[in-house]
Every structure is written in structure tokens, then in C-alpha cells.
Design an enzyme around this catalytic site. Structure first.
Site, PDB file in Angstrom:
ATOM      1  N   ARG A  87       0.840  -1.210   0.000  1.00 43.19           N
ATOM      2  CA  ARG A  87       0.000   0.000   0.000  1.00 43.19           C
ATOM      3  C   ARG A  87       0.873   1.258   0.000  1.00 43.19           C
ATOM      4  O   ARG A  87       0.533   2.258  -0.631  1.00 43.19           O
ATOM      5  CB  ARG A  87      -0.941   0.007   1.215  1.00 43.19           C
ATOM      6  CG  ARG A  87      -1.907  -1.171   1.279  1.00 43.19           C
ATOM      7  CD  ARG A  87      -3.081  -1.077   0.342  1.00 43.19           C
ATOM      8  NE  ARG A  87      -3.962   0.012   0.633  1.00 43.19           N
ATOM      9  CZ  ARG A  87      -5.130   0.198  -0.008  1.00 43.19           C
ATOM     10  NH1 ARG A  87      -5.516  -0.646  -0.970  1.00 43.19           N
ATOM     11  NH2 ARG A  87      -5.885   1.223   0.272  1.00 43.19           N
ATOM     12  N   THR A  93      -5.075   6.453  -3.417  1.00 43.01           N
ATOM     13  CA  THR A  93      -5.968   6.121  -4.536  1.00 43.01           C
ATOM     14  C   THR A  93      -5.964   7.212  -5.613  1.00 43.01           C
ATOM     15  O   THR A  93      -5.888   6.912  -6.808  1.00 43.01           O
ATOM     16  CB  THR A  93      -7.414   5.949  -4.006  1.00 43.01           C
ATOM     17  OG1 THR A  93      -7.393   5.097  -2.862  1.00 43.01           O
ATOM     18  CG2 THR A  93      -8.325   5.373  -5.063  1.00 43.01           C
ATOM     19  N   ARG A 104       1.460   5.274  -7.929  1.00 39.58           N
ATOM     20  CA  ARG A 104       0.335   6.069  -8.438  1.00 39.58           C
ATOM     21  C   ARG A 104       0.738   7.505  -8.724  1.00 39.58           C
ATOM     22  O   ARG A 104       0.279   8.100  -9.709  1.00 39.58           O
ATOM     23  CB  ARG A 104      -0.841   5.983  -7.469  1.00 39.58           C
ATOM     24  CG  ARG A 104      -1.578   4.626  -7.593  1.00 39.58           C
ATOM     25  CD  ARG A 104      -2.529   4.410  -6.458  1.00 39.58           C
ATOM     26  NE  ARG A 104      -3.471   3.311  -6.691  1.00 39.58           N
ATOM     27  CZ  ARG A 104      -4.229   2.780  -5.745  1.00 39.58           C
ATOM     28  NH1 ARG A 104      -4.154   3.245  -4.496  1.00 39.58           N
ATOM     29  NH2 ARG A 104      -5.043   1.794  -6.023  1.00 39.58           N
ATOM     30  N   ASN A 114      -5.872   4.083 -12.031  1.00 38.76           N
ATOM     31  CA  ASN A 114      -4.752   4.363 -11.140  1.00 38.76           C
ATOM     32  C   ASN A 114      -3.723   3.240 -11.057  1.00 38.76           C
ATOM     33  O   ASN A 114      -3.072   3.048 -10.033  1.00 38.76           O
ATOM     34  CB  ASN A 114      -5.268   4.792  -9.761  1.00 38.76           C
ATOM     35  CG  ASN A 114      -6.139   3.721  -9.120  1.00 38.76           C
ATOM     36  OD1 ASN A 114      -6.322   2.655  -9.689  1.00 38.76           O
ATOM     37  ND2 ASN A 114      -6.656   4.008  -7.937  1.00 38.76           N
ATOM     38  N   HIS A 117      -3.843  -2.167  -8.068  1.00 37.97           N
ATOM     39  CA  HIS A 117      -4.696  -2.505  -6.920  1.00 37.97           C
ATOM     40  C   HIS A 117      -3.837  -3.272  -5.926  1.00 37.97           C
ATOM     41  O   HIS A 117      -2.985  -4.064  -6.327  1.00 37.97           O
ATOM     42  CB  HIS A 117      -5.865  -3.402  -7.365  1.00 37.97           C
ATOM     43  CG  HIS A 117      -6.504  -4.123  -6.212  1.00 37.97           C
ATOM     44  ND1 HIS A 117      -7.448  -3.545  -5.405  1.00 37.97           N
ATOM     45  CD2 HIS A 117      -6.285  -5.363  -5.688  1.00 37.97           C
ATOM     46  CE1 HIS A 117      -7.789  -4.404  -4.455  1.00 37.97           C
ATOM     47  NE2 HIS A 117      -7.093  -5.515  -4.606  1.00 37.97           N
TER      48      HIS A 117
HETATM   49  P1  ATP Z   1      -7.668  -0.617  -4.779  1.00 41.42           P
HETATM   50  O1  ATP Z   1      -8.801  -1.281  -4.025  1.00 41.42           O
HETATM   51  O2  ATP Z   1      -7.838  -0.650  -6.282  1.00 41.42           O
HETATM   52  O3  ATP Z   1      -6.325  -1.060  -4.340  1.00 41.42           O
HETATM   53  P2  ATP Z   1      -7.987   1.667  -3.105  1.00 41.42           P
HETATM   54  O4  ATP Z   1      -8.145   0.698  -1.974  1.00 41.42           O
HETATM   55  O5  ATP Z   1      -6.943   2.724  -2.984  1.00 41.42           O
HETATM   56  O6  ATP Z   1      -7.710   0.944  -4.451  1.00 41.42           O
HETATM   57  P3  ATP Z   1     -10.883   1.867  -3.135  1.00 41.42           P
HETATM   58  O7  ATP Z   1     -11.565   2.917  -2.345  1.00 41.42           O
HETATM   59  O8  ATP Z   1     -10.870   0.451  -2.637  1.00 41.42           O
HETATM   60  O9  ATP Z   1      -9.359   2.366  -3.397  1.00 41.42           O
HETATM   61  O10 ATP Z   1     -11.480   1.919  -4.603  1.00 41.42           O
HETATM   62  C1  ATP Z   1     -11.256   0.839  -5.488  1.00 41.42           C
HETATM   63  C2  ATP Z   1     -10.945   1.394  -6.851  1.00 41.42           C
HETATM   64  O11 ATP Z   1     -12.105   2.054  -7.352  1.00 41.42           O
HETATM   65  C3  ATP Z   1      -9.841   2.442  -6.907  1.00 41.42           C
HETATM   66  O12 ATP Z   1      -8.553   1.922  -6.980  1.00 41.42           O
HETATM   67  C4  ATP Z   1     -10.205   3.188  -8.188  1.00 41.42           C
HETATM   68  O13 ATP Z   1      -9.755   2.462  -9.339  1.00 41.42           O
HETATM   69  C5  ATP Z   1     -11.726   3.147  -8.165  1.00 41.42           C
HETATM   70  N1  ATP Z   1     -12.253   4.379  -7.572  1.00 41.42           N
HETATM   71  C6  ATP Z   1     -12.225   4.746  -6.265  1.00 41.42           C
HETATM   72  N2  ATP Z   1     -12.794   5.940  -6.075  1.00 41.42           N
HETATM   73  C7  ATP Z   1     -13.195   6.366  -7.310  1.00 41.42           C
HETATM   74  C8  ATP Z   1     -13.860   7.533  -7.795  1.00 41.42           C
HETATM   75  N3  ATP Z   1     -14.222   8.518  -6.979  1.00 41.42           N
HETATM   76  N4  ATP Z   1     -14.105   7.598  -9.125  1.00 41.42           N
HETATM   77  C9  ATP Z   1     -13.761   6.606  -9.974  1.00 41.42           C
HETATM   78  N5  ATP Z   1     -13.136   5.474  -9.572  1.00 41.42           N
HETATM   79  C10 ATP Z   1     -12.851   5.348  -8.272  1.00 41.42           C
HETATM   80 MG    MG Z   2      -9.462  -0.982  -2.045  1.00 46.08          MG
END
Ligand code: ATP
Ligand code: MG
Length: 140
Positions: A87, A93, A104, A114, A117
Site C-alpha cells: 500500500r 488512490t 500512483r 490508477n 490494486h
Molecule cells: P484498490 O482497491 O484498487 O487497491 P484503493 O483501496 O486505494 O484501491 P478503493 O476505495 O478500494 O481504493 O477503490 C477501489 C478502486 O475504485 C480504486 O482503486 C479506483 O480504481 C476506483 N475508484 C475509487 N474511487 C473512485 C472515484 N471517486 N471515481 C472513480 N473510480 C474510483
Molecule cells: Mg481498495
């Protein structure tokens, strides 16, 4: 300290730009070891199942369409504190909020596209690893 495993995915924006090696270099340089890896094309249904936890979020359709729009590289990473370390290397994110030098900050195109994951906890890591890999596909 005990070795830990986490699940990682290189997203379609990164496979499209042919930068998977650059991303793997960041992971390995941080002390994470790739103990399983494959390149796949997720169907929309597979992306929806993988991201089921987000199904009520407003970006769910956009996210699952993007994640099934091109190949991804799914990986199991191993190392000390692998979940947290991954992470940290990924960064926030939203790339505009990610620390300098993170994947990122340096590679992501937007909050949705981004580049990577990574699992957010050991329990979700175990679930996400099992979603894509059988035990015999993982070797340290
Ligand atoms: P990941 O789960 O992909 O590792 P993360 O934990 O940082 O990322 P989450 O909040 O779990 O973020 O969101 C999952 C994924 O959804 C993000 O990585 C991004 O690709 C997408 N995402 C999150 N927020 C938004 C948003 N506001 N608009 C568009 N896509 C989003
Ligand atoms: Mg996530």
C-alpha cells in the site's frame, strides 16, 4: 518477523502503456517478491465479482467496465509486512494526493485509472489471492 502475502493487480491503463515491468521493479525494489503472476482479461462479470464490496458505490459501473477493458496482471507478493508495504509503494488512490515516488504518483492517470490494486488487509489479501490463484500456482 513473519513473511506475509498480499494480492496485487496491475490495471488495464498500465498494461495498455506497456509499463508492467516498471511497476514490478518498484514492487521488487521495495523488498516484495512476486511468488505468483499471470496476465488475464477479466470479463465484466468477473470484475463485478472481484469488486462486489463496492457494488453500491457510484463508480461501480465505471470501475468494472475499466477493469474489464483490457488485460490485467494479477500477482501474489510476499515479504515482511507485505500488505502495508505494498500500500505504501502504491500511494494514495487519487494520484494527485499520492506521495512523490509512489507508483500512483508516477504512473496513474486518474483516480479511476490508477495503475495498481493492492489488498487493504491480510484477510482481504487471502480472499483475493484465492479468487485468482490455486495453491499450486504460488511458489516462493
Ligand atoms: P484498490 O482497491 O484498487 O487497491 P484503493 O483501496 O486505494 O484501491 P478503493 O476505495 O478500494 O481504493 O477503490 C477501489 C478502486 O475504485 C480504486 O482503486 C479506483 O480504481 C476506483 N475508484 C475509487 N474511487 C473512485 C472515484 N471517486 N471515481 C472513480 N473510480 C474510483
Ligand atoms: Mg481498495
Amino acid at each position: 518477523m513473519a513473511l506475509e502475502r498480499t494480492f496485487s493487480m496491475i490495471k488495464p491503463d498500465a498494461t495498455r502503456r506497456n509499463i508492467t515491468g516498471k511497476i514490478v521493479d518498484r514492487l521488487e525494489s521495495a523488498g516484495l517478491r512476486v511468488v505468483a503472476q499471470k496476465r488475464i482479461l477479466m470479463s465484466k462479470a468477473t470484475a463485478e465479482a472481484f469488486y462486489a464490496v463496492h457494488r453500491e458505490r457510484p463508480f461501480f459501473q465505471e470501475l468494472t467496465e475499466f477493469m474489464s477493458s483490457g488485460p490485467v496482471v494479477v500477482q501474489v507478493l510476499e515479504g515482511e509486512n507485505a500488505v502495508l508495504k505494498n500500500r505504501e509503494v502504491m500511494g494514495a488512490t487519487d494520484p494527485s494526493k499520492a506521495d512523490p515516488g509512489t507508483i500512483r504518483a508516477d504512473f496513474a492517470e486518474s483516480i479511476g485509472e490508477n495503475s495498481v490494486h493492492g489488498s487493504d488487509a491480510p484477510e482481504t489479501a487471502a480472499e483475493e489471492i484465492a479468487f485468482f490463484f490455486s495453491g499450486s500456482e504460488i511458489t516462493g
